[in-house]
Each structure stands twice: as C-alpha cells, then as structure tokens.
Motif scaffolding. Structure first.
Motif, PDB file in Angstrom:
ATOM      1  N   ASP A  69     119.239  92.936  11.016  1.00 25.22           N
ATOM      2  CA  ASP A  69     118.083  92.044  11.022  1.00 25.22           C
ATOM      3  C   ASP A  69     118.027  91.301   9.689  1.00 25.22           C
ATOM      4  OD1 ASP A  69     117.029  93.937   9.175  1.00 25.22           O
ATOM      5  OD2 ASP A  69     115.912  94.959  10.758  1.00 25.22           O
ATOM      6  N   GLU A  70     117.029  90.460   9.525  1.00 23.33           N
ATOM      7  CA  GLU A  70     116.888  89.669   8.303  1.00 23.33           C
ATOM      8  C   GLU A  70     116.724  90.557   7.066  1.00 23.33           C
ATOM      9  OE1 GLU A  70     117.068  86.391   6.044  1.00 23.33           O
ATOM     10  OE2 GLU A  70     117.259  86.347   8.209  1.00 23.33           O
ATOM     11  N   GLY A  71     116.003  91.647   7.199  1.00 22.82           N
ATOM     12  CA  GLY A  71     115.824  92.570   6.085  1.00 22.82           C
ATOM     13  C   GLY A  71     117.142  93.162   5.613  1.00 22.82           C
ATOM     14  N   ALA A  72     118.044  93.412   6.547  1.00 23.33           N
ATOM     15  CA  ALA A  72     119.364  93.947   6.201  1.00 23.33           C
ATOM     16  C   ALA A  72     120.170  92.935   5.394  1.00 23.33           C
ATOM     17  CB  ALA A  72     120.114  94.356   7.465  1.00 23.33           C
ATOM     18  N   VAL A  73     120.072  91.666   5.767  1.00 23.65           N
ATOM     19  CA  VAL A  73     120.767  90.610   5.026  1.00 23.65           C
ATOM     20  C   VAL A  73     120.259  90.574   3.592  1.00 23.65           C
ATOM     21  CG1 VAL A  73     121.168  88.119   4.831  1.00 23.65           C
ATOM     22  CG2 VAL A  73     121.150  89.208   7.087  1.00 23.65           C
ATOM     23  N   GLU A  74     118.946  90.523   3.455  1.00 25.83           N
ATOM     24  CA  GLU A  74     118.339  90.457   2.120  1.00 25.83           C
ATOM     25  C   GLU A  74     118.699  91.679   1.286  1.00 25.83           C
ATOM     26  OE1 GLU A  74     116.946  87.731   1.012  1.00 25.83           O
ATOM     27  OE2 GLU A  74     117.143  86.792   2.975  1.00 25.83           O
ATOM     28  N   ALA A  75     118.656  92.857   1.891  1.00 23.64           N
ATOM     29  CA  ALA A  75     118.970  94.093   1.165  1.00 23.64           C
ATOM     30  C   ALA A  75     120.425  94.117   0.707  1.00 23.64           C
ATOM     31  CB  ALA A  75     118.669  95.314   2.036  1.00 23.64           C
ATOM     32  N   ALA A  76     121.337  93.692   1.567  1.00 25.25           N
ATOM     33  CA  ALA A  76     122.762  93.708   1.214  1.00 25.25           C
ATOM     34  C   ALA A  76     123.050  92.761   0.053  1.00 25.25           C
ATOM     35  CB  ALA A  76     123.611  93.342   2.428  1.00 25.25           C
ATOM     36  N   PHE A  77     122.564  91.519   0.146  1.00 31.51           N
ATOM     37  CA  PHE A  77     122.868  90.544  -0.893  1.00 31.51           C
ATOM     38  C   PHE A  77     122.128  90.816  -2.200  1.00 31.51           C
ATOM     39  CE2 PHE A  77     124.366  88.119   2.826  1.00 31.51           C
ATOM     40  CZ  PHE A  77     125.659  87.868   2.388  1.00 31.51           C
ATOM     41  N   ALA A  78     121.069  91.617  -2.165  1.00 34.15           N
ATOM     42  CA  ALA A  78     120.345  91.990  -3.379  1.00 34.15           C
ATOM     43  C   ALA A  78     120.777  93.360  -3.902  1.00 34.15           C
ATOM     44  CB  ALA A  78     118.842  92.002  -3.108  1.00 34.15           C
ATOM     45  N   SER A  79     121.690  94.014  -3.207  1.00 35.37           N
ATOM     46  CA  SER A  79     122.083  95.386  -3.560  1.00 35.37           C
ATOM     47  C   SER A  79     122.920  95.454  -4.830  1.00 35.37           C
ATOM     48  CB  SER A  79     122.885  95.996  -2.408  1.00 35.37           C
ATOM     49  OG  SER A  79     124.180  95.411  -2.341  1.00 35.37           O
ATOM     50  N   PRO A  80     122.978  96.628  -5.440  1.00 34.65           N
ATOM     51  CA  PRO A  80     123.860  96.824  -6.591  1.00 34.65           C
ATOM     52  C   PRO A  80     125.334  96.587  -6.232  1.00 34.65           C
ATOM     53  CG  PRO A  80     122.350  98.687  -6.353  1.00 34.65           C
ATOM     54  CD  PRO A  80     122.190  97.820  -5.135  1.00 34.65           C
ATOM     55  N   GLU A  81     125.698  96.779  -4.967  1.00 36.83           N
ATOM     56  CA  GLU A  81     127.082  96.606  -4.524  1.00 36.83           C
ATOM     57  C   GLU A  81     127.489  95.139  -4.397  1.00 36.83           C
ATOM     58  OE1 GLU A  81     125.593 100.561  -3.208  1.00 36.83           O
ATOM     59  OE2 GLU A  81     124.804  98.528  -3.001  1.00 36.83           O
ATOM     60  N   ALA A  82     126.522  94.229  -4.328  1.00 32.07           N
ATOM     61  CA  ALA A  82     126.818  92.811  -4.127  1.00 32.07           C
ATOM     62  C   ALA A  82     127.708  92.249  -5.235  1.00 32.07           C
ATOM     63  CB  ALA A  82     125.527  92.000  -4.016  1.00 32.07           C
ATOM     64  N   SER A  83     127.489  92.638  -6.478  1.00 37.16           N
ATOM     65  CA  SER A  83     128.316  92.105  -7.567  1.00 37.16           C
ATOM     66  C   SER A  83     129.759  92.579  -7.443  1.00 37.16           C
ATOM     67  CB  SER A  83     127.731  92.461  -8.933  1.00 37.16           C
ATOM     68  OG  SER A  83     127.671  93.866  -9.084  1.00 37.16           O
ATOM     69  N   ALA A  84     129.970  93.817  -6.987  1.00 42.28           N
ATOM     70  CA  ALA A  84     131.336  94.322  -6.791  1.00 42.28           C
ATOM     71  C   ALA A  84     132.026  93.588  -5.636  1.00 42.28           C
ATOM     72  CB  ALA A  84     131.322  95.824  -6.539  1.00 42.28           C
ATOM     73  N   VAL A  85     131.285  93.285  -4.579  1.00 44.05           N
ATOM     74  CA  VAL A  85     131.846  92.531  -3.454  1.00 44.05           C
ATOM     75  C   VAL A  85     132.294  91.155  -3.944  1.00 44.05           C
ATOM     76  CG1 VAL A  85     131.266  91.379  -1.274  1.00 44.05           C
ATOM     77  CG2 VAL A  85     130.607  93.772  -1.639  1.00 44.05           C
ATOM     78  N   MET A  86     131.463  90.481  -4.705  1.00 44.99           N
ATOM     79  CA  MET A  86     131.814  89.153  -5.208  1.00 44.99           C
ATOM     80  C   MET A  86     132.948  89.220  -6.229  1.00 44.99           C
ATOM     81  SD  MET A  86     130.162  87.192  -3.348  1.00 44.99           S
ATOM     82  CE  MET A  86     130.697  85.701  -4.130  1.00 44.99           C
ATOM     83  N   ALA A  87     133.002  90.271  -7.024  1.00 39.62           N
ATOM     84  CA  ALA A  87     134.070  90.421  -8.019  1.00 39.62           C
ATOM     85  C   ALA A  87     135.432  90.615  -7.359  1.00 39.62           C
ATOM     86  CB  ALA A  87     133.757  91.598  -8.943  1.00 39.62           C
ATOM     87  N   ASP A  88     135.457  90.997  -6.092  1.00 38.95           N
ATOM     88  CA  ASP A  88     136.713  91.193  -5.371  1.00 38.95           C
ATOM     89  C   ASP A  88     137.319  89.875  -4.881  1.00 38.95           C
ATOM     90  OD1 ASP A  88     138.638  93.146  -4.341  1.00 38.95           O
ATOM     91  OD2 ASP A  88     137.909  92.584  -2.352  1.00 38.95           O
ATOM     92  N   VAL A  89     136.534  88.824  -4.798  1.00 40.54           N
ATOM     93  CA  VAL A  89     136.990  87.538  -4.257  1.00 40.54           C
ATOM     94  C   VAL A  89     138.244  87.011  -4.962  1.00 40.54           C
ATOM     95  CG1 VAL A  89     136.364  85.108  -3.893  1.00 40.54           C
ATOM     96  CG2 VAL A  89     134.738  86.927  -3.312  1.00 40.54           C
ATOM     97  N   PRO A  90     138.328  87.005  -6.293  1.00 41.81           N
ATOM     98  CA  PRO A  90     139.528  86.465  -6.945  1.00 41.81           C
ATOM     99  C   PRO A  90     140.830  87.205  -6.593  1.00 41.81           C
ATOM    100  CG  PRO A  90     137.737  86.644  -8.521  1.00 41.81           C
ATOM    101  CD  PRO A  90     137.293  87.341  -7.267  1.00 41.81           C
TER     102      PRO A  90
END
Length: 105
Positions: A69-90
């Motif tokens: 649901d929408e809350g899950a989207v917001e929670a995932a992108f605001a989570s502590p894990e979000a920076s690690a997910v983005m750091a994997d892109v390169p």
C-alpha cells in the motif's frame, strides 16, 4: 503475481543509449534480491525487471516494484536501508534511476 486493489506499483526506469553501461546480470542476480531483502519488511511484495531491445535508445531498463500500500512505499523509501539500496546503483550503471507511481484507473 496476485495483488490487491490497494497495492501500489512504483516503476523505476533508467534512460540512456545502447552505449551506456547497464549490467543486466548484476541487476537481476544481485540488486533486485538486495532490494527485496531490504524492503520486504516494509511491504514490498515483489519486483520484476524488464529490458527493451538493447539497440534502442531511450529506456535501458524498467523495474516494477509492487508494494502492499502507499504506507509501505513511504516506509521503504524513508527506511535506513534506502541509502544502501541507492549506494548499490553504481555497481551496475552510471545512469540515474527515475521513479514514478502507477495508479489504477
């Protein structure tokens, strides 16, 4: 995948040319499982990667992320894990991911 009416789909796209680096093998075998592990606890239900023909300019890759649901989207992108997910892109591309949400008509 069987999703409920309240589920939210987030599309992540990568735009470029056939000359731009995009490691499809890493993306499928490592990045997407990493995303699932990081965000399933917040309500990510599944991910699917799609690739247009390699010789086409424009969209290089597209990922469909289905959230509970929408809350899950917001929670995932605001989570502590979000920076690690983005750091994997390169590790698989220098292209910047773009996100957009799809809504049912």
């Amino acid at each position: 995948m069987n999703t409920s009416i309240s589920s939210v789909v987030v599309y992540v796209t990568y735009h470029g040319t056939p000359q731009d680096r995009f490691d499809r093998d890493y993306y499928i075998a490592a990045h997407l499982p990493f995303v699932m592990k990081a965000w399933s606890q917040y309500g990510l239900l599944g991910v699917t990667a799609l690739f247009p023909a390699p010789e086409q300019e424009g969209t290089v890759a597209l990922c469909e992320c289905v959230f509970r649901d929408e809350g899950a989207v917001e929670a995932a992108f605001a989570s502590p894990e979000a920076s690690a997910v983005m750091a994997d892109v390169p590790r698989y591309t220098a292209l910047a991911p773009r996100r957009f949400r799809a809504v049912a008509l």
